[in-house]
Design an enzyme around this catalytic site. Structure first.
Site, PDB file in Angstrom:
ATOM      1  N   LYS A  55      -1.749   9.380 -16.556  1.00 58.83           N
ATOM      2  CA  LYS A  55      -2.785   8.706 -16.661  1.00 58.83           C
ATOM      3  C   LYS A  55      -4.005   8.403 -17.988  1.00 58.83           C
ATOM      4  CE  LYS A  55      -7.838   8.483 -14.009  1.00 58.83           C
ATOM      5  NZ  LYS A  55      -7.623   7.957 -13.133  1.00 58.83           N
TER       6      LYS A  55
HETATM    7  N1  PMP Z   1      -4.097   7.667  -8.102  1.00 56.22           N
HETATM    8  C1  PMP Z   1      -4.512   6.308  -9.039  1.00 56.22           C
HETATM    9  C2  PMP Z   1      -3.379   5.440  -9.587  1.00 56.22           C
HETATM   10  C3  PMP Z   1      -5.633   7.013  -9.701  1.00 56.22           C
HETATM   11  O1  PMP Z   1      -5.956   6.060 -10.420  1.00 56.22           O
HETATM   12  C4  PMP Z   1      -6.423   7.668  -8.848  1.00 56.22           C
HETATM   13  C5  PMP Z   1      -7.734   8.677  -9.177  1.00 56.22           C
HETATM   14  N2  PMP Z   1      -7.412   9.655 -10.912  1.00 56.22           N
HETATM   15  C6  PMP Z   1      -5.894   9.593  -8.333  1.00 56.22           C
HETATM   16  C7  PMP Z   1      -4.529   8.414  -8.107  1.00 56.22           C
HETATM   17  C8  PMP Z   1      -6.332  10.277  -7.411  1.00 56.22           C
HETATM   18  O2  PMP Z   1      -6.712  11.215  -8.223  1.00 56.22           O
HETATM   19  P1  PMP Z   1      -7.617  12.012  -8.523  1.00 56.22           P
HETATM   20  O3  PMP Z   1      -7.838  13.263  -7.086  1.00 56.22           O
HETATM   21  O4  PMP Z   1      -6.626  13.203  -9.761  1.00 56.22           O
HETATM   22  O5  PMP Z   1      -8.761  11.689  -9.326  1.00 56.22           O
END
Ligand code: PMP
Length: 294
Positions: free
Chosen positions: A159
């Site tokens: 991330k």
């Molecule tokens: N894809 C992207 C590009 C994101 O920014 C997020 C949010 N963090 C997600 C998927 C979903 O991830 P999560 O469920 O862990 O928040």
């Protein structure tokens, strides 16, 4: 509505080991992260004063940093207790938490081996304000302006701040054209995800979701898959062609911020009516996070 800038608010931010007054949590313009995107972050939600899946988010933050070649200078336990301190100090019950780790100012070139690794954690109130009815209408997606890169083109499991450049461009273009968000394809042309949330399709009563081999395997995605399986709904992870949207009856997104958000249409071409499976998973997710009934 007047925007309250994020650098001019009351409260406290945890910054390299201690709470500091919100307005003093600053970085210098000559910071490696600003110039070279050497930053990783998390997006978490607190419900009733507790962050949902905090352990998983903190683990992902550390894993994201490792993929960019650095380690966090604090243990997961220290980060988790700092998160609780931030929520407490700001009196946040239902809110959003944003940890970010980044390379500092000691070196300003592509090579930055000796930069200090900084960590900050901020949180702000973010009550859930959509009524179940409004949430069930569904959002409209445009096609993304960019594709998700291949795992040998970028550290796609991280991330990392740099991976959001194409998300912001895609989302701005979608908003300028009157859509809520953009649906991005991957480098092969398969359906990938929205700009900040994972994608699910309901086809013939089964749930289909793209294999997360070049984008985040979201923590919410994993939670929702488990919730669906607990309801004996079959979940199929596979590569999905864009044209298969024509076979979907329901489509929804998942993410820590988005929670479970129904999709009403894609590119004005495919239309969906949020239905029983989406409604059931919204209810299950609300229960899992401990949200009080609205
Ligand atoms: N894809 C992207 C590009 C994101 O920014 C997020 C949010 N963090 C997600 C998927 C979903 O991830 P999560 O469920 O862990 O928040």
């Amino acid at each position: 509505m007047a925007l309250i800038p994020f650098d001019d608010r009351d409260g406290f931010i945890w910054f390299n080991g201690a709470l500091v007054p919100w307005r003093e949590a600053k970085v210098h313009v000559l910071s490696h992260a600003l110039h070279y995107a050497s930053a990783v972050f998390e997006g978490e939600r607190s419900y009733g004063g507790t962050v949902f899946k905090l352990v998983e988010h903190t683990e992902r933050l550390r894993a994201s940093a490792h993929l960019l070649g650095f380690d966090l200078p604090y243990s997961n336990e220290e980060i988790n207790s700092a998160t609780a301190q931030v929520l407490n100090a700001n009196g946040i019950v239902d809110g959003y938490v944003r940890p970010i780790a980044w390379r500092g100012s000691e070196m300003m070139g592509v090579s930055a081996q000796a930069t200090r690794i900084n960590l900050a954690i901020a949180a702000w109130a973010w009550p859930s304000y959509f009524s179940p009815e409004a949430r069930m209408k569904g959002i409209n997606l445009a096609w993304g302006a960019y594709r998700r890169p291949a795992p040998d083109t970028a550290p796609t499991a991280s991330k990392a701040a740099g991976l959001y450049m194409i998300c912001t461009i895609s989302k701005h273009k979608a908003e300028d054209e009157g859509y809520h968000d953009a649906l991005m394809l991957d480098y092969r042309g398969y359906l990938a995800e929205a700009t900040g949330a994972n994608l699910f399709l309901v086809i013939d009563g089964k749930i289909h979701t793209p294999t997360p081999d070049c984008f985040l395997n979201g923590i919410t995605r994993q939670t929702v898959i488990a919730l669906a399986k607990a309801r004996q709904i079959e979940v199929i992870e596979r590569h999905i062609q864009p044209a298969e949207l024509a076979n979907a009856t329901e489509v929804f997104l998942t993410g820590s911020a988005a929670e479970v958000t129904p999709v009403g249409s894609v590119a004005g071409e495919y239309h969906f009516t949020p239905g029983a499976i989406t409604a059931a998973l919204i209810a299950d997710y609300d229960k899992a996070v401990g949200k009080s009934a609205t």
